[in-house]
Scaffold this active site. Structure first.
Site, PDB file in Angstrom:
ATOM      1  N   SER A 266      20.155 111.213  85.619  1.00 35.47           N
ATOM      2  CA  SER A 266      21.055 110.865  84.420  1.00 35.47           C
ATOM      3  C   SER A 266      20.355 111.298  83.008  1.00 35.47           C
ATOM      4  O   SER A 266      20.282 112.305  82.909  1.00 35.47           O
ATOM      5  CB  SER A 266      21.060 109.522  84.275  1.00 35.47           C
ATOM      6  OG  SER A 266      22.321 108.960  83.751  1.00 35.47           O
ATOM      7  N   LYS A 270      19.471 115.403  82.221  1.00 31.87           N
ATOM      8  CA  LYS A 270      19.662 116.083  81.122  1.00 31.87           C
ATOM      9  C   LYS A 270      18.320 116.995  80.577  1.00 31.87           C
ATOM     10  O   LYS A 270      18.332 117.905  80.250  1.00 31.87           O
ATOM     11  CB  LYS A 270      20.380 115.188  79.940  1.00 31.87           C
ATOM     12  CG  LYS A 270      21.479 114.650  80.192  1.00 31.87           C
ATOM     13  CD  LYS A 270      22.035 114.001  79.061  1.00 31.87           C
ATOM     14  CE  LYS A 270      22.829 112.514  79.286  1.00 31.87           C
ATOM     15  NZ  LYS A 270      23.865 112.456  79.962  1.00 31.87           N
ATOM     16  N   TRP A 357      32.003 109.053  85.329  1.00 29.05           N
ATOM     17  CA  TRP A 357      31.486 109.344  83.763  1.00 29.05           C
ATOM     18  C   TRP A 357      30.617 110.460  83.644  1.00 29.05           C
ATOM     19  O   TRP A 357      30.538 111.051  82.597  1.00 29.05           O
ATOM     20  CB  TRP A 357      30.417 107.976  83.734  1.00 29.05           C
ATOM     21  CG  TRP A 357      29.968 107.652  82.325  1.00 29.05           C
ATOM     22  CD1 TRP A 357      28.745 107.511  81.804  1.00 29.05           C
ATOM     23  CD2 TRP A 357      30.697 107.526  81.189  1.00 29.05           C
ATOM     24  NE1 TRP A 357      28.639 107.303  80.616  1.00 29.05           N
ATOM     25  CE2 TRP A 357      29.985 107.317  80.050  1.00 29.05           C
ATOM     26  CE3 TRP A 357      32.180 107.435  80.853  1.00 29.05           C
ATOM     27  CZ2 TRP A 357      30.417 107.070  78.821  1.00 29.05           C
ATOM     28  CZ3 TRP A 357      32.412 107.139  79.669  1.00 29.05           C
ATOM     29  CH2 TRP A 357      31.846 107.006  78.539  1.00 29.05           C
ATOM     30  N   HIS A 407      26.289 105.804  90.857  1.00 26.04           N
ATOM     31  CA  HIS A 407      25.427 106.324  89.755  1.00 26.04           C
ATOM     32  C   HIS A 407      23.972 105.849  90.144  1.00 26.04           C
ATOM     33  O   HIS A 407      23.746 104.770  89.911  1.00 26.04           O
ATOM     34  CB  HIS A 407      25.818 106.124  88.619  1.00 26.04           C
ATOM     35  CG  HIS A 407      24.866 106.703  87.288  1.00 26.04           C
ATOM     36  ND1 HIS A 407      24.950 108.155  86.975  1.00 26.04           N
ATOM     37  CD2 HIS A 407      23.775 106.253  86.595  1.00 26.04           C
ATOM     38  CE1 HIS A 407      24.020 108.342  86.136  1.00 26.04           C
ATOM     39  NE2 HIS A 407      23.296 107.362  85.713  1.00 26.04           N
TER      40      HIS A 407
HETATM   41  C1  GCU Z   1      24.706 106.322  80.039  1.00 27.35           C
HETATM   42  C2  GCU Z   1      25.090 107.589  79.163  1.00 27.35           C
HETATM   43  C3  GCU Z   1      24.750 108.739  79.987  1.00 27.35           C
HETATM   44  C4  GCU Z   1      23.449 108.679  80.694  1.00 27.35           C
HETATM   45  C5  GCU Z   1      23.228 107.434  81.463  1.00 27.35           C
HETATM   46  C6  GCU Z   1      21.980 107.166  81.968  1.00 27.35           C
HETATM   47  O1  GCU Z   1      25.738 106.035  80.870  1.00 27.35           O
HETATM   48  O2  GCU Z   1      26.469 107.447  78.608  1.00 27.35           O
HETATM   49  O3  GCU Z   1      25.094 109.890  79.264  1.00 27.35           O
HETATM   50  O4  GCU Z   1      23.296 109.790  81.595  1.00 27.35           O
HETATM   51  O5  GCU Z   1      23.539 106.264  80.303  1.00 27.35           O
HETATM   52  O6  GCU Z   1      20.887 107.952  81.535  1.00 27.35           O
HETATM   53  O7  GCU Z   1      21.880 106.464  82.820  1.00 27.35           O
END
Ligand code: GCU
Length: 430
Positions: A266, A270, A357, A407
């Site tokens: 997540s 990134k 998402w 997720h």
């Molecule tokens: C939120 C956010 C995402 C991210 C995620 C996470 O959902 O919107 O961009 O990847 O958190 O880090 O769990």
């Protein structure tokens, strides 16, 4: 062979030169409002000047540095450089980790001489290893003590999300030990002959919009400024954290410096991709369910948008990125160019069906759009013309995976991560 000290000095000089080069390129970049609208994913092989990249040399010499500078300038903020002074201290070493399956080394990585950022890195290597082994380097959300219940792992010192198991007043307690062990199948990783290293994001930046700590705060103090939530660049700061852990790993004789894999889930995914894109010492990157701001297109229309991410997590990016909140089509790049910065190294975009998402379909397009760069470098394309069915790993250097479910990061996901890494970097040495 070059000594670690000399290699470190060379790295400081290289990092300072790269920063100076990025700054000189950035001085020529237009204001966001002057950038043209490009509704489709921009061609990664066209320079800002409009010239086309014709050779691998052109890519290496001109486009790659330009893209690295562009991502920092318009989106993530500058990555801090390697500090002149780095200290690695083995705080403890135990060779009976997980009943003797591995050796646990607790390393304190001190970055900078005064006002340093201190990273607690936990490194686990298989006991029965013959020679140097590949290492999975991952950033975690809830502390090293949460990835394993071994009581010898120190509780994480910094601010933690209250959602982390066993957290009281946003700080770790003994009750949080092993709270995330399900996500980190360390015994399986060791059994397959790999090392595992992890650090917690809070050591670098605690991920609060209203409080800046860690390396961004240090930088700001040096400049006599106060970093704001709207202009900080937390993801780039975390990527810098990966790089500082790599600085240590390349000195650890038990791990193979040419087989360092960056992993994250997540927001941490990134970060793992950005870390790999900016540092060639990372041999392979696995941004798992990274989504917007990582592996999903900023121009995407499914899942999280630039508008949404800038509103909810302004501190992850720099101030300039806010200019693209309602105009992502003005970005002179999209996330396929970040993937392309990994070329020719392998990268795996892994996803879950219900995690819309993170836009799994858009991520497949991102992967396809990175193909021209991989092909130019002789690294092949994506071995699939459309999204693969659930559970089937696309093993080309531009790799893709999607499974049923939500997720999360699971032991099954790790099996796929290891399959992919072994396919490209080799497994256990025999
Ligand atoms: C939120 C956010 C995402 C991210 C995620 C996470 O959902 O919107 O961009 O990847 O958190 O880090 O769990």
């Amino acid at each position: 062979m070059q000594s670690p000290f000399l290699a470190g000095c060379a790295r400081v000089v290289a990092s300072a030169l790269a920063m100076a080069h990025a700054a000189s390129l950035a001085a020529t970049f237009p204001e966001p409002s002057a950038l043209p609208d490009q509704p489709g994913l921009p061609d990664p092989l066209v320079l800002m000047s409009g010239e086309r990249v014709k050779s691998a040399r052109d890519w290496e010499r001109r486009r790659r540095p330009e893209l690295r500078a562009l991502f920092q300038h318009y989106m993530y903020g500058d990555l801090p450089g390697r500090p002149g002074r780095m200290r690695f201290e083995t705080v403890a070493e135990h060779d009976d980790f997980l009943g003797g399956a591995g050796t646990l080394r607790l390393v304190r990585v001190t970055c900078g001489a005064s006002d340093p950022t201190v990273i607690d890195l936990m490194v686990v290597t298989p006991r029965d290893a013959r020679g140097r082994v590949p290492v999975f380097l991952a950033m975690n959300f809830c502390g090293n003590h949460a990835v394993s219940s071994d009581p010898r792992i120190p509780l994480t010192r910094g601010w933690l999300y209250q959602s982390c198991a066993g957290c009281t007043d946003n700080h770790a307690t003994e009750a949080g030990r092993g709270g995330q062990a399900m996500d980190w199948p360390i015994a399986d990783i060791l059994a397959r002959g790999h090392a595992f290293a992890t650090f917690c994001s809070t050591d670098i930046d605690s991920d609060r919009g209203d409080v800046s700590d860690g390396v961004r705060a240090t930088e700001a103090r040096r400049r006599g400024e106060t970093p704001t939530g709207a202009d900080r660049g937390t993801i780039a700061a975390w990527a810098w954290g990966f790089h500082r852990c790599v600085d240590y790993l390349v000195t650890d004789k038990r791990v193979d410096a040419r087989r360092i894999v960056a992993v994250g889930h997540s927001r941490n995914g990134k970060t793992a991709l950005l870390a790999g894109a900016m540092d060639d010492r990372i041999a392979l990157a696995i941004p798992h369910q990274a989504g917007c701001g990582g592996t999903a297109p900023s121009r995407g229309t499914t899942g999280e948008s630039v508008e949404r991410i800038n509103r909810a997590f302004p501190h992850w990016f720099n101030a300039r990125f806010k200019s693209f909140t309602n105009a992502p089509a003005r970005l002179p790049f999209d996330q396929h160019a970040l993937v392309a910065l990994m070329a020719p190294r392998p990268v795996l975009l892994s996803n879950a069906e219900q995690d819309t998402w993170a836009n799994p379909a858009g991520q497949f397009e991102v992967l396809k759009a990175a193909e021209p760069v991989y092909r130019l470098l002789g690294a092949g394309g994506v071995d699939a013309t459309s999204m693969p069915p659930n559970g089937s790993l696309v093993r080309s250097r531009l790799g893709y995976y999607i499974r049923p479910g939500k997720h999360s990061m699971t032991a099954d996901d790790w099996r796929v991560f290891m399959d992919f890494a072994e396919a490209h970097l080799g497994g256990r040495r025999r």
